[in-house]
Motif scaffolding. Structure first.
Motif, mmCIF file in Angstrom:
data_model
loop_
_atom_site.group_PDB
_atom_site.id
_atom_site.type_symbol
_atom_site.label_atom_id
_atom_site.label_comp_id
_atom_site.label_asym_id
_atom_site.label_seq_id
_atom_site.Cartn_x
_atom_site.Cartn_y
_atom_site.Cartn_z
ATOM 1 N N ASN A 184 0.894 -1.314 0.007
ATOM 2 C CA ASN A 184 -0.087 0.066 -0.038
ATOM 3 C C ASN A 184 0.823 1.320 0.004
ATOM 4 O O ASN A 184 1.966 1.201 0.390
ATOM 5 C CB ASN A 184 -0.843 -0.064 1.200
ATOM 6 N N PHE A 185 0.354 2.275 -0.596
ATOM 7 C CA PHE A 185 1.039 3.642 -0.458
ATOM 8 C C PHE A 185 1.150 3.950 0.939
ATOM 9 O O PHE A 185 -0.354 4.013 1.496
ATOM 10 C CB PHE A 185 0.311 4.636 -1.422
ATOM 11 N N ALA A 186 2.170 4.653 1.443
ATOM 12 C CA ALA A 186 1.938 4.912 2.791
ATOM 13 C C ALA A 186 1.857 6.250 2.997
ATOM 14 O O ALA A 186 2.302 6.953 4.048
ATOM 15 C CB ALA A 186 3.180 4.419 3.756
ATOM 16 N N GLY A 187 1.647 7.101 1.947
ATOM 17 C CA GLY A 187 1.226 8.593 2.346
ATOM 18 C C GLY A 187 2.280 9.692 1.711
ATOM 19 O O GLY A 187 1.862 10.687 1.799
ATOM 20 N N ARG A 188 3.469 9.262 1.288
ATOM 21 C CA ARG A 188 4.461 10.179 1.175
ATOM 22 C C ARG A 188 5.396 9.701 0.038
ATOM 23 O O ARG A 188 5.937 8.635 -0.119
ATOM 24 C CB ARG A 188 5.118 10.293 2.365
ATOM 25 N N THR A 189 5.892 10.643 -0.887
ATOM 26 C CA THR A 189 7.049 10.391 -1.643
ATOM 27 C C THR A 189 8.000 11.278 -1.303
ATOM 28 O O THR A 189 7.878 12.540 -1.217
ATOM 29 C CB THR A 189 6.623 10.795 -3.222
ATOM 30 N N GLU A 190 9.223 10.676 -1.261
ATOM 31 C CA GLU A 190 10.497 11.666 -0.838
ATOM 32 C C GLU A 190 11.186 11.754 -1.978
ATOM 33 O O GLU A 190 11.692 10.986 -2.702
ATOM 34 C CB GLU A 190 11.250 10.615 0.369
ATOM 35 N N GLY A 191 11.271 13.215 -2.177
ATOM 36 C CA GLY A 191 11.887 13.740 -3.333
ATOM 37 C C GLY A 191 13.069 14.051 -3.019
ATOM 38 O O GLY A 191 13.529 14.400 -1.792
ATOM 39 N N ARG A 192 14.254 14.279 -4.068
ATOM 40 C CA ARG A 192 15.568 14.432 -3.914
ATOM 41 C C ARG A 192 16.191 13.914 -2.769
ATOM 42 O O ARG A 192 16.331 14.666 -1.733
ATOM 43 C CB ARG A 192 15.619 16.026 -4.086
ATOM 44 N N MET A 193 16.420 12.815 -2.657
ATOM 45 C CA MET A 193 17.104 12.223 -1.760
ATOM 46 C C MET A 193 18.731 12.246 -1.997
ATOM 47 O O MET A 193 19.221 11.920 -3.088
ATOM 48 C CB MET A 193 17.025 10.826 -1.591
ATOM 49 N N GLN A 194 19.559 12.744 -1.187
ATOM 50 C CA GLN A 194 21.047 13.213 -1.456
ATOM 51 C C GLN A 194 21.829 12.022 -0.450
ATOM 52 O O GLN A 194 21.233 11.597 0.515
ATOM 53 C CB GLN A 194 21.046 14.352 -0.833
ATOM 54 N N ASN A 195 22.553 11.468 -1.246
ATOM 55 C CA ASN A 195 23.728 10.663 -0.527
ATOM 56 C C ASN A 195 22.887 9.422 0.343
ATOM 57 O O ASN A 195 23.272 9.040 1.478
ATOM 58 C CB ASN A 195 24.555 11.336 0.489
#
Ligand SMILES: [Zn+2]
Length: 681
Positions: free
Chosen positions: A457-468
């Motif tokens: 299931n989708f847990a409500g969040r997309t994390e954009g631009r992950m660095q390192n």
């Protein structure tokens, strides 16, 4: 099978030598031709008011003369028209035929400022250009009429567009490019409908005069093209992919990609690949000549992917003749290979889905994901086709074992159901990132449309631009997992740049990839993992009764396209092989980068090997063709099929064959640009 195009320029009549061109068509063994007839400039003595005769025409009929000459050569002849620009007399007599800009003023032509841009969706096209086509068809009875630049030159705010859009949608014309704006969405649909109406009007009018003819609009493409390819595939008896050459950082496989995109909806109808012989950049050096190696490789990749070649030359007077010989040699080569280029079907088992509706209604969030998969599949030498997301029915998907969904965010319930049925019937699905998180109109869902298939299931969040951020490879927990093949020495690899938070719906075996979250990348003293290890899975593999499903909740494909990290390429290849779970029909091993395609003809199979190995592969032009060394080729023929004869067409040689049941093994000693293993059955 081999097309020629001569696009005349206005001062050609009386200056160019038709005999030279007829001779060249014959020498190149071209069997079809597209010749300039009318629209912006008439190259025959037209009787239609405002149809601008070439100022150099006099009492000549160069179009008619060329048509007669080509017919004597037995060629199929189609007439070219271009309706996108016109003159002052037209603007004065019919001001409503001219396109209007957002600020309300009629539009001058951007490149020829003495001319005007026409409105594509009003009476100029619907009435005037219909008359032009009727006249051409009546006088010359050509086999078809090709229409260049007929879709308009940007949004037109003229009185016809305003009134017609208002009548159809109840809205004023949009003033935004935001794909989520409801007015813009209505416009996207209305604009398409208007163009399809225009096409059908033109087509029915010319067929009234010559029932064996048709109108061929210059249109179509991949996810980012404006007109629905699915509908185009229903309407068009044939189509030309107009991607004339590489520009910027385009890869040489882009031409083959055009072929795959068109075939996805054209099926077995003939598709043609227009190539120019010039340098194709925004500066439009239309009279230039490209070097031979670049032309050869571009065309080879199109032909290997089912495009029939079409050379286009602008202007009847040559400013630079250097292209003539290479194109003649290529065409004579294809003429000699013709029986093996009459393809019945591609034999690829992997389909890469593309989605115009995602590009229209969400924005261009898809293409870079697609390019990543494309590059990975080329590197892995896995033959594949492209699949249109509105053609996911059981019959349409029958040839495929595995479908790849590269961040196809916009999918309807019906499309999701079709994908589930595909897996239920034994197919496999690989999906990435936000696939199915929106409906077909681009509206966000609370959960993936494919949640059940993915098992998460989708847990409500997309994390954009992950660095390192990194991925931990769980060699111990997921021992010898096929996804980690070739990465046995790697405890961890780089992550992507964006990821989706998900929660498993049920129990999964230990994931082979887990998350190592981002940590500071500066100052260097602070660069150490704060959390060395998590149990957050970054891939979900499911083995169902028959099919397999693999979901990456991150942008592996888009990141691969940007960074081209070999670890990601390896993961993607492993994912496809795990999902496909069958012996491949063709396996090619050896050094270098090859585009490998596999085809069936009436009584043969062919393996195309296009050698893309070149320091200029990721940015042209290619300086020289550089041969690759020997390649081991294995082809698995259908049970019971016998290979009567095997030839290497470019080498003009018969390789030594080793047979193991239905498996043929042979060695191709070297490939310069394009080799075909032709297997007579
Ligand atoms: Zn208009």
């Amino acid at each position: 099978m081999r097309w020629a195009q001569l696009t005349l320029v206005e001062d050609d009549p009386g200056q160019f030598d038709p005999k030279f061109w007829l001779d060249y068509f014959e020498r190149t063994k071209s069997d079809a031709v597209c010749l300039s007839a009318g629209g912006c400039v008439a190259y025959y003595p037209t009787g239609i008011p405002f149809h601008h005769r070439s100022q150099w025409l006099g009492d000549r009929d160069p179009f008619g003369e060329l048509v007669t000459g080509c017919r004597k050569l037995g060629m199929v002849v189609i007439a070219r028209t271009d309706p996108h620009a016109t003159y002052d007399d037209v603007a004065q007599a019919h001001p409503d035929w001219i396109a209007v800009g957002a600020e309300g003023r009629p539009r001058r032509h951007w490149a020829s400022p003495e001319m005007w841009v026409t409105c594509a969706l009003g009476p100029y096209n619907f009435e005037f250009m219909t008359e032009v086509k009727r006249e051409i068809m009546t006088r010359y009875r050509v086999d078809g009429i090709f229409i260049n630049r007929w879709e308009g030159s940007g949004l037109c705010y003229c009185e016809h567009c305003r009134t017609n859009f208002q009548k159809s949608s109840g809205h004023e014309l949009p003033r935004t490019n935001d794909p989520r704006d409801p007015v813009k969405r209505a416009y996207v649909l209305w604009h398409q409908q208007r163009l399809f109406d225009l096409w059908q009007r033109w087509d029915s009018e010319v067929r009234k005069i010559n029932p064996d003819s048709c109108v061929i609009p210059n249109t179509g493409g991949g996810a980012t093209s404006a007109l629905d390819m699915n509908k185009i595939g229903e309407l068009a008896p044939t189509l030309m992919a107009d991607r004339q050459a590489r520009r910027g950082v385009a890869t040489p496989w882009s031409n083959g990609k055009n072929g795959k995109e068109y075939r996805a909806t054209m099926g077995r109808k003939p598709i043609v690949g227009i190539f120019s012989v010039g340098v194709e950049e925004p500066y439009r050096w239309k009279d230039s000549v490209q070097n031979e190696a670049e032309i050869r490789l571009w065309v080879a990749d199109g032909v290997a992917n089912g495009l029939r070649p079409w050379f286009t030359k602008f202007g009847g007077v040559l400013h630079d003749p250097r292209w003539l010989k290479p194109v003649e040699e290529l065409y004579r080569r294809y003429a000699a290979w013709e029986p093996y280029l009459r393809n019945e079907a591609p034999l690829a088992r992997v389909g890469l889905v593309y989605s115009q509706q995602t590009a229209w209604f969400v924005g261009n969030t898809v293409e870079e994901h697609t390019l990543g998969w494309y590059q990975a599949l080329i590197e892995a030498r896995i033959p594949f086709e492209m699949v249109h997301d509105r053609r996911l029915g059981a019959d349409q998907l029958r040839p495929f074992k595995t479908l790849i969904l590269p961040n196809i965010t916009a999918l309807s319930h019906e499309q999701c159901r079709q994908l589930s049925d595909f897996v239920g019937g034994g197919g496999s699905v690989i999906a990435t990132h936000e696939t199915s998180l929106r409906d077909e109109w681009g509206e966000r869902r609370t959960n993936f449309g494919l949640a059940e298939l993915f098992g998460v299931n989708f847990a409500g969040r997309t994390e954009g631009r992950m660095q390192n951020a990194y991925l931990r490879l769980e060699h111990e927990a997921a021992r010898s997992h096929p996804l980690l093949r070739g990465l046995e020495e790697a405890p961890r690899i780089i992550h992507g740049v964006a990821r989706v938070d998900v929660a498993p719906r049920g129990k999964f075996p230990r994931a082979p990839l887990t998350l190592i979250p981002s940590y500071p990348d500066l100052p260097m003293e602070k660069v150490y993992p704060r959390v060395p290890k998590t149990d957050v899975a970054q891939v979900f593999c499911r083995e169902l009764a028959r099919g397999r499903v693999l979901y990456f909740p991150w942008d592996i494909d888009r990141t691969f396209w940007e960074v081209l990290c070999t670890d990601h390429g390896r993961l993607m290849q492993n994912a496809v092989e795990w999902a496909t779970n069958e012996e491949p029909l063709v396996r090619v091993s050896g050094a270098g980068t090859l585009d490998v395609t596999l085809w069936r003809q009436k009584r043969s199979w062919t393996v195309h090997l296009v050698n893309l190995t070149n320091p200029m592969m990721m940015k042209g032009p290619i300086r020289e063709l550089i041969p690759v060394g020997s390649q081991r080729v294995e082809v698995r023929l259908p049970e019971g099929a016998k290979a009567r004869r095997v030839r290497l067409l470019a080498a003009d040689a018969s390789p030594k064959i080793q047979r193991e049941g239905s498996l043929l093994k042979l060695t191709v000693p070297s490939i310069l640009d394009h080799e075909i293993v032709a297997i007579d059955l």
